[in-house]
Design an enzyme around this catalytic site. Structure first.
Site, PDB file in Angstrom:
ATOM      1  N   LYS A  13       0.820  -1.218   0.000  1.00 36.18           N
ATOM      2  CA  LYS A  13       0.000   0.000   0.000  1.00 36.18           C
ATOM      3  C   LYS A  13       0.850   1.264   0.000  1.00 36.18           C
ATOM      4  O   LYS A  13       0.592   2.183  -0.754  1.00 36.18           O
ATOM      5  CB  LYS A  13      -0.885   0.059   1.255  1.00 36.18           C
ATOM      6  N   ARG A  88      -9.323   0.973   9.131  1.00 33.30           N
ATOM      7  CA  ARG A  88      -8.860  -0.382   9.385  1.00 33.30           C
ATOM      8  C   ARG A  88      -9.914  -1.187  10.122  1.00 33.30           C
ATOM      9  O   ARG A  88      -9.703  -2.368  10.402  1.00 33.30           O
ATOM     10  CB  ARG A  88      -7.606  -0.313  10.261  1.00 33.30           C
ATOM     11  N   ARG A 122      11.935  -6.344   4.764  1.00 33.33           N
ATOM     12  CA  ARG A 122      11.753  -4.891   4.644  1.00 33.33           C
ATOM     13  C   ARG A 122      12.664  -4.120   5.603  1.00 33.33           C
ATOM     14  O   ARG A 122      12.779  -4.450   6.764  1.00 33.33           O
ATOM     15  CB  ARG A 122      10.290  -4.530   4.938  1.00 33.33           C
ATOM     16  N   ARG A 152      11.785  -2.239  11.275  1.00 29.04           N
ATOM     17  CA  ARG A 152      10.752  -1.831  12.221  1.00 29.04           C
ATOM     18  C   ARG A 152      10.490  -2.953  13.215  1.00 29.04           C
ATOM     19  O   ARG A 152      10.463  -4.114  12.840  1.00 29.04           O
ATOM     20  CB  ARG A 152       9.453  -1.514  11.460  1.00 29.04           C
ATOM     21  N   ARG A 163      -0.190  -9.284  13.041  1.00 29.44           N
ATOM     22  CA  ARG A 163      -0.766  -8.196  12.244  1.00 29.44           C
ATOM     23  C   ARG A 163      -1.655  -8.745  11.138  1.00 29.44           C
ATOM     24  O   ARG A 163      -2.690  -8.160  10.819  1.00 29.44           O
ATOM     25  CB  ARG A 163       0.343  -7.334  11.648  1.00 29.44           C
TER      26      ARG A 163
HETATM   27  P1  ADP Z   1       1.340  -1.886   8.132  1.00 29.86           P
HETATM   28  O1  ADP Z   1       0.221  -1.451   7.205  1.00 29.86           O
HETATM   29  O2  ADP Z   1       2.570  -2.263   7.421  1.00 29.86           O
HETATM   30  O3  ADP Z   1       0.900  -2.814   9.208  1.00 29.86           O
HETATM   31  P2  ADP Z   1       1.287   0.740   9.260  1.00 29.86           P
HETATM   32  O4  ADP Z   1       2.484   1.579   9.157  1.00 29.86           O
HETATM   33  O5  ADP Z   1       0.111   1.053   8.419  1.00 29.86           O
HETATM   34  O6  ADP Z   1       1.807  -0.708   9.002  1.00 29.86           O
HETATM   35  O7  ADP Z   1       0.766   0.682  10.778  1.00 29.86           O
HETATM   36  C1  ADP Z   1       1.597   0.337  11.854  1.00 29.86           C
HETATM   37  C2  ADP Z   1       0.787   0.209  13.134  1.00 29.86           C
HETATM   38  O8  ADP Z   1       0.124   1.451  13.434  1.00 29.86           O
HETATM   39  C3  ADP Z   1      -0.347  -0.806  13.083  1.00 29.86           C
HETATM   40  O9  ADP Z   1       0.104  -2.119  13.322  1.00 29.86           O
HETATM   41  C4  ADP Z   1      -1.279  -0.268  14.181  1.00 29.86           C
HETATM   42  O10 ADP Z   1      -0.808  -0.592  15.469  1.00 29.86           O
HETATM   43  C5  ADP Z   1      -1.161   1.223  14.020  1.00 29.86           C
HETATM   44  N1  ADP Z   1      -2.200   1.735  13.087  1.00 29.86           N
HETATM   45  C6  ADP Z   1      -2.003   2.258  11.846  1.00 29.86           C
HETATM   46  N2  ADP Z   1      -3.176   2.624  11.269  1.00 29.86           N
HETATM   47  C7  ADP Z   1      -4.144   2.328  12.155  1.00 29.86           C
HETATM   48  C8  ADP Z   1      -5.577   2.446  12.158  1.00 29.86           C
HETATM   49  N3  ADP Z   1      -6.240   2.955  11.099  1.00 29.86           N
HETATM   50  N4  ADP Z   1      -6.257   2.028  13.252  1.00 29.86           N
HETATM   51  C9  ADP Z   1      -5.609   1.522  14.316  1.00 29.86           C
HETATM   52  N5  ADP Z   1      -4.278   1.367  14.381  1.00 29.86           N
HETATM   53  C10 ADP Z   1      -3.533   1.753  13.329  1.00 29.86           C
END
Ligand code: ADP
Ligand code: ZN
Length: 210
Positions: A13, A88, A122, A152, A163
């Protein structure tokens, strides 16, 4: 154009969002990036979010919705935006309906086995957010800003699995929620191959919305 990118963590994404943002001149709003910035602060919220992110869980909806609402209200979002990592949960999607009218939802599709391989490989630039793969960057240094790359915490194998489960449970129901507005693309190929059909689709749509 107001766009949502939907897809599992590691589906690509973020990479796709950067390409759309550049070509169509609209900001990428990544809730993950917003939270990673918050975590660097010294506050009660920061330590709470830090703990949740390290476990691979979701930040509570109230917090997330508020942060997105504030971000979307900024001037640079007037022409549109790309939401990367939000909504999400169905609850977040419902709240978004009250904030903004979304034009299209792009579903980035990739098999779990490939996701696990890609996320384990990554590496991220802690300074500018650029993403690399271990095998494509043996120097382990950012090509844009020269910072040493990091893995990360939540890209470690145990957290990745969690996740993906969280995605399956909380986020995949959004595919149904948005079924009337979904454009699906496979990200099994290169970033360019993934972007190509999306670019064509968005160019056609751009004329119709504005
Ligand atoms: P990825 O999509 O690779 O899991 P992100 O960078 O989008 O990683 O998100 C990292 C973390 O941030 C998630 O695992 C979650 O804990 C938090 N997070 C991100 N976006 C949201 C959201 N819309 N609602 C709740 N938690 C979120
Ligand atoms: Zn960098």
């Amino acid at each position: 154009m107001k766009i949502i990118l939907l897809g599992a963590p590691g589906s690509g994404k973020g990479t796709l969002a950067k390409k759309i943002s550049k070509d169509f001149d609209i900001p990428q709003i990544s809730t993950g990036d917003l939270f990673r910035a918050i975590v660097k602060e010294d506050s009660e919220l920061a330590s709470k979010v830090r703990e949740i992110m390290q476990s691979g869980g979701l930040v509570p909806d109230e917090v997330t919705i508020e942060i997105v609402k504030e971000r979307i209200a900024k001037d640079d979002c007037k022409k549109g935006f790309i939401l990367d990592g939000f909504p999400r949960t169905v609850n977040q999607a419902k709240a978004l309906e009250g904030i903004s009218q979304i034009d299209t939802v792009i579903l980035v599709d990739l098999a779990n086995e490939i996701i696990i391989d890609r996320l384990s490989a990554r590496r991220t630039c802690p300074n500018c957010g650029e993403i690399y793969s271990v095998q494509d960057n043996l120097e382990n240094v950012c090509k844009k800003c020269n910072s040493p790359l990091i893995q990360r915490d939540d890209d470690k194998p145990e957290t990745i699995r969690h996740r993906l489960e969280v995605y399956e449970q909380n986020t995949s129901p959004l595919i149904n929620f948005y079924s009337d507005r979904i454009f699906k693309v496979s990200s099994a190929g290169s970033p360019e191959e993934t972007y190509s059909p999306v670019k064509t689709f968005l160019s056609e749509m751009e004329g119709k919305v504005e």
